[in-house]
Design a protein around this motif. Structure first.
Motif, short mmCIF file in Angstrom:
data_model
loop_
_atom_site.label_atom_id
_atom_site.label_comp_id
_atom_site.label_asym_id
_atom_site.label_seq_id
_atom_site.Cartn_x
_atom_site.Cartn_y
_atom_site.Cartn_z
N SER A 103 0.83 -1.20 0.00
CA SER A 103 0.00 0.00 0.00
C SER A 103 0.87 1.25 0.00
O SER A 103 1.80 1.36 0.78
CB SER A 103 -0.90 -0.02 1.24
OG SER A 103 -1.57 1.19 1.39
N ASP A 104 0.53 2.20 -0.86
CA ASP A 104 1.27 3.45 -0.93
C ASP A 104 1.00 4.35 0.28
O ASP A 104 1.88 5.08 0.72
CB ASP A 104 0.93 4.22 -2.20
CG ASP A 104 1.33 3.46 -3.46
OD1 ASP A 104 2.28 2.66 -3.40
OD2 ASP A 104 0.67 3.66 -4.49
N LYS A 105 -0.23 4.32 0.81
CA LYS A 105 -0.61 5.27 1.86
C LYS A 105 -1.03 4.64 3.18
O LYS A 105 -0.62 5.07 4.23
CB LYS A 105 -1.76 6.16 1.38
CG LYS A 105 -1.39 7.09 0.27
CD LYS A 105 -2.55 7.97 -0.09
CE LYS A 105 -2.21 8.88 -1.25
NZ LYS A 105 -3.35 9.67 -1.67
N GLY A 106 -1.90 3.68 3.16
CA GLY A 106 -2.50 3.18 4.39
C GLY A 106 -1.96 1.84 4.83
O GLY A 106 -1.08 1.27 4.19
N PRO A 107 -2.48 1.35 5.94
CA PRO A 107 -2.08 0.02 6.42
C PRO A 107 -2.54 -1.08 5.45
O PRO A 107 -3.43 -0.86 4.63
CB PRO A 107 -2.81 -0.11 7.76
CG PRO A 107 -3.78 0.98 7.84
CD PRO A 107 -3.47 1.98 6.79
N MET A 147 5.24 -6.20 1.44
CA MET A 147 6.63 -6.30 1.01
C MET A 147 7.28 -4.93 0.97
O MET A 147 8.49 -4.82 0.86
CB MET A 147 6.72 -6.97 -0.37
CG MET A 147 6.14 -8.39 -0.39
SD MET A 147 6.77 -9.48 0.89
CE MET A 147 8.41 -9.76 0.30
N GLU A 148 6.47 -3.87 1.03
CA GLU A 148 6.96 -2.49 1.02
C GLU A 148 6.53 -1.83 2.32
O GLU A 148 5.34 -1.63 2.55
CB GLU A 148 6.39 -1.73 -0.17
CG GLU A 148 6.80 -2.30 -1.50
CD GLU A 148 6.15 -1.59 -2.67
OE1 GLU A 148 5.56 -0.51 -2.48
OE2 GLU A 148 6.24 -2.13 -3.78
N VAL A 149 7.48 -1.48 3.16
CA VAL A 149 7.14 -0.90 4.46
C VAL A 149 6.79 0.58 4.34
O VAL A 149 7.22 1.26 3.42
CB VAL A 149 8.29 -1.10 5.47
CG1 VAL A 149 8.55 -2.56 5.70
CG2 VAL A 149 9.55 -0.40 5.03
N ASN A 150 6.00 1.03 5.28
CA ASN A 150 5.62 2.44 5.38
C ASN A 150 5.83 2.84 6.84
O ASN A 150 5.14 2.34 7.72
CB ASN A 150 4.16 2.61 4.96
CG ASN A 150 3.73 4.06 4.96
OD1 ASN A 150 4.26 4.89 5.69
ND2 ASN A 150 2.74 4.37 4.15
N ASP A 151 6.76 3.74 7.07
CA ASP A 151 7.08 4.11 8.46
C ASP A 151 6.05 5.08 9.06
O ASP A 151 6.21 5.51 10.20
CB ASP A 151 8.49 4.68 8.56
CG ASP A 151 8.68 5.98 7.80
OD1 ASP A 151 7.73 6.46 7.15
OD2 ASP A 151 9.80 6.52 7.86
N GLN A 152 5.00 5.40 8.32
CA GLN A 152 3.96 6.31 8.81
C GLN A 152 2.71 5.59 9.33
O GLN A 152 1.90 6.19 10.03
CB GLN A 152 3.54 7.28 7.70
CG GLN A 152 4.68 8.11 7.16
CD GLN A 152 5.32 8.98 8.23
OE1 GLN A 152 4.63 9.72 8.90
NE2 GLN A 152 6.63 8.88 8.38
#
Length: 135
Positions: free
Chosen positions: A40-44, A62-67
């Protein structure tokens, strides 16, 4: 779903997708999700609200989001999360919010490489059985 008519008896298996936002579950009952990868580009990966009787097995990105956390829940009841192996770098594995959240069970998840494993709101912390961790 809507409060008067929740979505129920849903099973989603073997998913691997790229999305702007993760998968959103609202007003649902008896949902099973397994072998589920959402980048996901934005959310969980999973954003759950006002839902119950949920079973999540091998949910990840597979792509982490630190936000944002991998899984976010608000007012979720009777949830079982198992066999997840999140990548390091996400804001947390699981975020719990909402005064109605109760009986969220984590078992068999590998969270050691997560800096912040759980983000639990004060209203959830007040409840004795809101979060149950099993080995």
């Amino acid at each position: 779903g809507i409060p008067e008519m929740p979505v129920s008896d849903i099973s989603i298996n073997n998913v691997n997708i790229q999305a702007e936002n993760g998968f959103f579950i609202q007003e649902a009952k008896n949902v099973t999700i397994s072998d589920f990868i959402v980048n996901s580009d934005k959310g969980p990966v999973l954003d759950v609200r006002n839902s119950e009787e949920l079973y999540f097995d091998n949910v990840r990105t597979m792509e982490v989001n630190d936000q944002v956390p991998v899984i976010r829940m608000e007012n979720a009841k009777n949830v079982f999360i198992t066999n997840c192996f999140p990548k390091a770098g996400s804001a947390a594995f699981l975020e719990l919010r909402g005064a109605e959240t109760e009986k969220v069970v984590l078992q068999g998840n590998y969270l050691d490489r997560m800096g912040t494993k759980l983000m639990v709101a004060p209203e959830v912390m007040k409840k004795r059985d809101a979060l149950i961790l099993l080995k």
